[in-house]
Structure formats: C-alpha cells, structure tokens
Design a protein around this motif. Structure first.
Motif, PDB file in Angstrom:
ATOM      1  N   GLY A 185       0.818  -1.207   0.000  1.00  0.00           N
ATOM      2  CA  GLY A 185       0.000   0.000   0.000  1.00  0.00           C
ATOM      3  C   GLY A 185       0.849   1.253   0.000  1.00  0.00           C
ATOM      4  O   GLY A 185       1.871   1.333  -0.684  1.00  0.00           O
ATOM      5  N   ARG A 186       0.428   2.218   0.784  1.00  0.00           N
ATOM      6  CA  ARG A 186       1.162   3.486   0.880  1.00  0.00           C
ATOM      7  C   ARG A 186       2.250   3.315   1.950  1.00  0.00           C
ATOM      8  O   ARG A 186       1.961   3.267   3.151  1.00  0.00           O
ATOM      9  CB  ARG A 186       0.193   4.596   1.273  1.00  0.00           C
ATOM     10  N   VAL A 187       3.494   3.175   1.481  1.00  0.00           N
ATOM     11  CA  VAL A 187       4.592   2.849   2.395  1.00  0.00           C
ATOM     12  C   VAL A 187       4.828   4.010   3.358  1.00  0.00           C
ATOM     13  O   VAL A 187       5.012   5.167   2.937  1.00  0.00           O
ATOM     14  CB  VAL A 187       5.883   2.541   1.602  1.00  0.00           C
ATOM     15  N   GLU A 188       4.837   3.703   4.659  1.00  0.00           N
ATOM     16  CA  GLU A 188       5.051   4.720   5.689  1.00  0.00           C
ATOM     17  C   GLU A 188       6.509   4.790   6.135  1.00  0.00           C
ATOM     18  O   GLU A 188       6.968   5.825   6.625  1.00  0.00           O
ATOM     19  CB  GLU A 188       4.164   4.424   6.906  1.00  0.00           C
ATOM     20  N   ALA A 189       7.223   3.689   5.985  1.00  0.00           N
ATOM     21  CA  ALA A 189       8.636   3.642   6.375  1.00  0.00           C
ATOM     22  C   ALA A 189       9.342   2.628   5.483  1.00  0.00           C
ATOM     23  O   ALA A 189       8.824   1.526   5.265  1.00  0.00           O
ATOM     24  CB  ALA A 189       8.790   3.267   7.846  1.00  0.00           C
ATOM     25  N   TRP A 190      10.503   3.000   4.967  1.00  0.00           N
ATOM     26  CA  TRP A 190      11.219   2.089   4.071  1.00  0.00           C
ATOM     27  C   TRP A 190      11.636   0.819   4.807  1.00  0.00           C
ATOM     28  O   TRP A 190      11.733  -0.252   4.213  1.00  0.00           O
ATOM     29  CB  TRP A 190      12.447   2.788   3.485  1.00  0.00           C
ATOM     30  N   ASP A 191      11.851   0.927   6.125  1.00  0.00           N
ATOM     31  CA  ASP A 191      12.234  -0.241   6.926  1.00  0.00           C
ATOM     32  C   ASP A 191      11.148  -1.310   6.966  1.00  0.00           C
ATOM     33  O   ASP A 191      11.419  -2.462   7.323  1.00  0.00           O
ATOM     34  CB  ASP A 191      12.511   0.183   8.381  1.00  0.00           C
ATOM     35  N   ALA A 192       9.928  -0.940   6.609  1.00  0.00           N
ATOM     36  CA  ALA A 192       8.815  -1.876   6.745  1.00  0.00           C
ATOM     37  C   ALA A 192       8.814  -2.946   5.650  1.00  0.00           C
ATOM     38  O   ALA A 192       8.041  -3.909   5.729  1.00  0.00           O
ATOM     39  CB  ALA A 192       7.497  -1.103   6.723  1.00  0.00           C
ATOM     40  N   LEU A 193       9.643  -2.787   4.636  1.00  0.00           N
ATOM     41  CA  LEU A 193       9.648  -3.711   3.499  1.00  0.00           C
ATOM     42  C   LEU A 193      10.875  -4.617   3.523  1.00  0.00           C
ATOM     43  O   LEU A 193      11.940  -4.207   3.979  1.00  0.00           O
ATOM     44  CB  LEU A 193       9.664  -2.920   2.182  1.00  0.00           C
ATOM     45  N   PRO A 194      10.732  -5.846   3.012  1.00  0.00           N
ATOM     46  CA  PRO A 194      11.936  -6.638   2.738  1.00  0.00           C
ATOM     47  C   PRO A 194      12.609  -6.061   1.476  1.00  0.00           C
ATOM     48  O   PRO A 194      11.926  -5.639   0.545  1.00  0.00           O
ATOM     49  CB  PRO A 194      11.395  -8.041   2.487  1.00  0.00           C
ATOM     50  N   TRP A 195      13.940  -6.051   1.443  1.00  0.00           N
ATOM     51  CA  TRP A 195      14.651  -5.413   0.334  1.00  0.00           C
ATOM     52  C   TRP A 195      15.633  -6.359  -0.334  1.00  0.00           C
ATOM     53  O   TRP A 195      16.174  -7.289   0.281  1.00  0.00           O
ATOM     54  CB  TRP A 195      15.415  -4.184   0.834  1.00  0.00           C
ATOM     55  N   ILE A 196      15.849  -6.080  -1.601  1.00  0.00           N
ATOM     56  CA  ILE A 196      16.885  -6.735  -2.405  1.00  0.00           C
ATOM     57  C   ILE A 196      17.955  -5.675  -2.655  1.00  0.00           C
ATOM     58  O   ILE A 196      17.641  -4.582  -3.128  1.00  0.00           O
ATOM     59  CB  ILE A 196      16.304  -7.240  -3.736  1.00  0.00           C
ATOM     60  N   THR A 197      19.197  -5.993  -2.348  1.00  0.00           N
ATOM     61  CA  THR A 197      20.236  -4.974  -2.482  1.00  0.00           C
ATOM     62  C   THR A 197      21.539  -5.592  -2.979  1.00  0.00           C
ATOM     63  O   THR A 197      21.625  -6.794  -3.227  1.00  0.00           O
ATOM     64  CB  THR A 197      20.453  -4.230  -1.149  1.00  0.00           C
ATOM     65  N   TRP A 198      22.544  -4.744  -3.099  1.00  0.00           N
ATOM     66  CA  TRP A 198      23.841  -5.144  -3.653  1.00  0.00           C
ATOM     67  C   TRP A 198      24.673  -5.845  -2.584  1.00  0.00           C
ATOM     68  O   TRP A 198      24.548  -5.566  -1.398  1.00  0.00           O
ATOM     69  CB  TRP A 198      24.577  -3.919  -4.195  1.00  0.00           C
ATOM     70  N   ASP A 199      25.532  -6.721  -3.040  1.00  0.00           N
ATOM     71  CA  ASP A 199      26.403  -7.431  -2.104  1.00  0.00           C
ATOM     72  C   ASP A 199      27.469  -6.467  -1.573  1.00  0.00           C
ATOM     73  O   ASP A 199      27.602  -5.334  -2.029  1.00  0.00           O
ATOM     74  CB  ASP A 199      27.055  -8.629  -2.803  1.00  0.00           C
ATOM     75  N   ARG A 200      28.251  -6.941  -0.619  1.00  0.00           N
ATOM     76  CA  ARG A 200      29.177  -6.058   0.088  1.00  0.00           C
ATOM     77  C   ARG A 200      30.290  -5.509  -0.805  1.00  0.00           C
ATOM     78  O   ARG A 200      30.896  -4.486  -0.472  1.00  0.00           O
ATOM     79  CB  ARG A 200      29.742  -6.799   1.297  1.00  0.00           C
ATOM     80  N   ASP A 201      30.576  -6.179  -1.925  1.00  0.00           N
ATOM     81  CA  ASP A 201      31.610  -5.652  -2.829  1.00  0.00           C
ATOM     82  C   ASP A 201      31.170  -4.353  -3.488  1.00  0.00           C
ATOM     83  O   ASP A 201      32.012  -3.587  -3.975  1.00  0.00           O
ATOM     84  CB  ASP A 201      31.979  -6.688  -3.897  1.00  0.00           C
ATOM     85  N   LEU A 202      29.859  -4.085  -3.514  1.00  0.00           N
ATOM     86  CA  LEU A 202      29.335  -2.850  -4.083  1.00  0.00           C
ATOM     87  C   LEU A 202      28.577  -2.037  -3.030  1.00  0.00           C
ATOM     88  O   LEU A 202      27.616  -1.346  -3.344  1.00  0.00           O
ATOM     89  CB  LEU A 202      28.432  -3.158  -5.284  1.00  0.00           C
ATOM     90  N   ALA A 203      29.037  -2.119  -1.794  1.00  0.00           N
ATOM     91  CA  ALA A 203      28.373  -1.388  -0.717  1.00  0.00           C
ATOM     92  C   ALA A 203      28.451   0.121  -0.907  1.00  0.00           C
ATOM     93  O   ALA A 203      27.620   0.863  -0.368  1.00  0.00           O
ATOM     94  CB  ALA A 203      29.004  -1.772   0.625  1.00  0.00           C
TER      95      ALA A 203
END
Length: 302
Positions: A185-203
């Motif tokens: 829905g209307r996201v209230e906080a970015w922390d509320a979602l599971p995320w896909i992100t870059w590995d530590r080599d591209l931190a």
C-alpha cells in the motif's frame, strides 16, 4: 623490429583490402571469393604485404588463417584506411559503403539483457554483414587498447582518443512486484519492506548507500551484485528493490507508493547516465559507424 598500427604507409591499398578480407573471413579461398580474386593471387599479395611490413600477419593452420599479434596491432590503421577510401568513393559517387565485420560491444550485464540483446534482431535485419561480439561482464573493457570497439557506460570515460555521446539519464526508483506493491500500500517507512540490495563488494554503489541510509533496519531478503538476479527476484515478489525507471517498462515491476514523510528520502534516489563511447580512430569505420548510429536510434528513444 616492432610493428605499430601506423606502419602501413608504404603498403598499397589493394594489399590492405586483401588483409582486411583475410582477417574477416579466415581463409585465402573465402577472401578470394569476396574480392573476386583467385587463391594464388590472394596468397601472393599477402606475402608482398608481409614483406613490406617485415612481419608475419597470419599463422597458416589446417583450420584456416589465424591473425598474429602484428595483425591485431595493424588492424585499426587498416580499417582507418578502409574508412578513408570509402569516404572518398562515397563523396565522389554518393554511394553508401557496406557495413560488415565484427563489432565488439561492451555493456553492463543487466543493461545488456534488458535493452541491448532485444535489439539485435533489428540490427541484423538492417546490417546482415555485421556480427556482434557482446561482452556483458562486470569488467570494464579498455577501448583505448582495442578490448572493445564500442561501449555503453554509466560514467563518461576520459581520454583524447575516445568519443562519447550521452544517450539518456534515468532516476532509480523503489519498485516491487505488483502483488507486493499492492500489499504494501502506501509505504510509511522504508524499513517496513523486505529489500533486495547489492552485495558487500558494491556497498559504496549509490543505490546501496541510499538503502543503508534510509532503511538501516530493513530485512534484507537478498544480497547480490548480479543485477539481473535482483530484477528476477523482485519480479517474483521476494522484496522491493531500487531500479532505474526504464526497467519498469520492460520488466514486471511496479513503482511503490509512499507517504509524504518519505518524499525527502525519495528525492535522494540516485540518477544514472548512459553514454555511448567509441575510439576516435574507428568512428568512421563503416561497421562501427553503423552500430553507433543504430544504438543511438534505439536507446535514445527509451
């Protein structure tokens, strides 16, 4: 004596033409057919050119001709002579030069899969004599050392030998599968979602930095520096991801809606640029020029 790519000044154009045909076709017979010459004439002229240069250009094997290191060194100068000869003929007659041969193209893997490979059928229909060698590795190839003929880059390379034109700019946005976006829905906080992100080599990559700054407590559903895997995982609903906006048009991803309190953080989403880059000496070579024009037409429209 070492042979440089410039050391063709004493060679005749007819011999250079034969050298290029041999390099492209890999055999005396096929080069002869392409040029309308018999095999013995092609062989004799190759020997004469090697004598002029003082170096062997091809190793003769049972499978055909294999270019030597010297052949690769003089190839740019030979192609520049070909381009100049064709410009002269074109200026005199108004005829278009044929574009044929191999063009080596360096593209980041995610962009290659989503935007470059889907265009290759149209490129082949327009220029059937051109063969593409696509390097879609994360390694950045050096155009000044002829590791590639053309490249698509997010950062404009520096160098007097290079020419570049900007094709597009695109903002990264938070996106997810349609189902996950609907459930969030209307996201209230970015922390509320599971995320896909870059590995530590591209931190230190800007999208990874944004997520670390604005969703430090978020559940990380997947870390990978392989962007195509990020896209696939996001399409399947594994989590939200930051992706450049053009990817939303070619993948099953939906931008996330968010509350007004998140507008300031959304304003910090990174922006990428897309540059088409080539070597100045090859810019007017017909095969390179044809692919340059094609990519300009295809990717500027996205």
């Amino acid at each position: 004596m070492a042979v440089r790519s410039q050391d063709l000044g004493d060679a005749r154009w007819d011999d250079i033409r034969i050298f290029l045909a041999l390099h492209r076709h890999g055999s005396l017979g096929q080069a002869g057919v392409r040029l309308g010459l018999d095999t013995s004439t092609v062989s004799r002229r190759l020997t004469a050119l090697e004598a002029t240069l003082g170096a062997r250009l091809f190793d003769r094997t049972r499978e055909g001709l294999v270019p030597t290191r010297v052949a690769e060194l003089v190839l740019p100068a030979a192609e520049a002579m070909e381009a100049a000869h064709r410009r002269l003929a074109r200026d005199a007659s108004g005829a278009e030069a044929d574009a044929e041969g191999v063009v080596r193209l360096s593209v980041a893997p995610g962009f290659a899969d989503s935007f470059v490979v889907p265009t290759l059928v149209r490129l082949r229909a327009r220029h059937p004599g051109i063969r593409i060698e696509l390097d879609a590795s994360v390694r950045v190839l050096d155009l000044t050392r002829r590791e590639a003929d053309l490249a698509l880059r997010s950062v404009r390379p520096e160098g007097a030998d290079l020419v570049a034109t900007k094709l597009a700019s695109a903002r990264w946005v938070a996106a997810a599968s349609a189902e996950l976006a609907r459930d969030a829905g209307r996201v209230e906080a970015w922390d509320a979602l599971p995320w896909i992100t870059w590995d530590r080599d591209l931190a230190s990559f800007p999208p990874a930095l944004w997520l670390a700054r604005h969703a430090p407590g978020a559940e990380i559903a997947l870390r990978t520096s392989f962007f195509r895997s990020q896209i696939t995982a996001a399409e399947l609903g594994l989590g939200a991801a930051l992706v450049p906006e053009p990817y939303l048009r070619v993948h099953a991803l939906t931008p996330l809606g968010f509350a007004g309190a998140l507008e300031a953080s959304a304003a910090e989403w990174p922006t990428d640029h897309l540059w088409l880059v080539g070597h100045r000496a090859l810019r007017d070579v017909p095969r390179v020029s044809a692919v340059w024009s094609f990519l300009l037409e295809e990717l500027r429209s996205r």
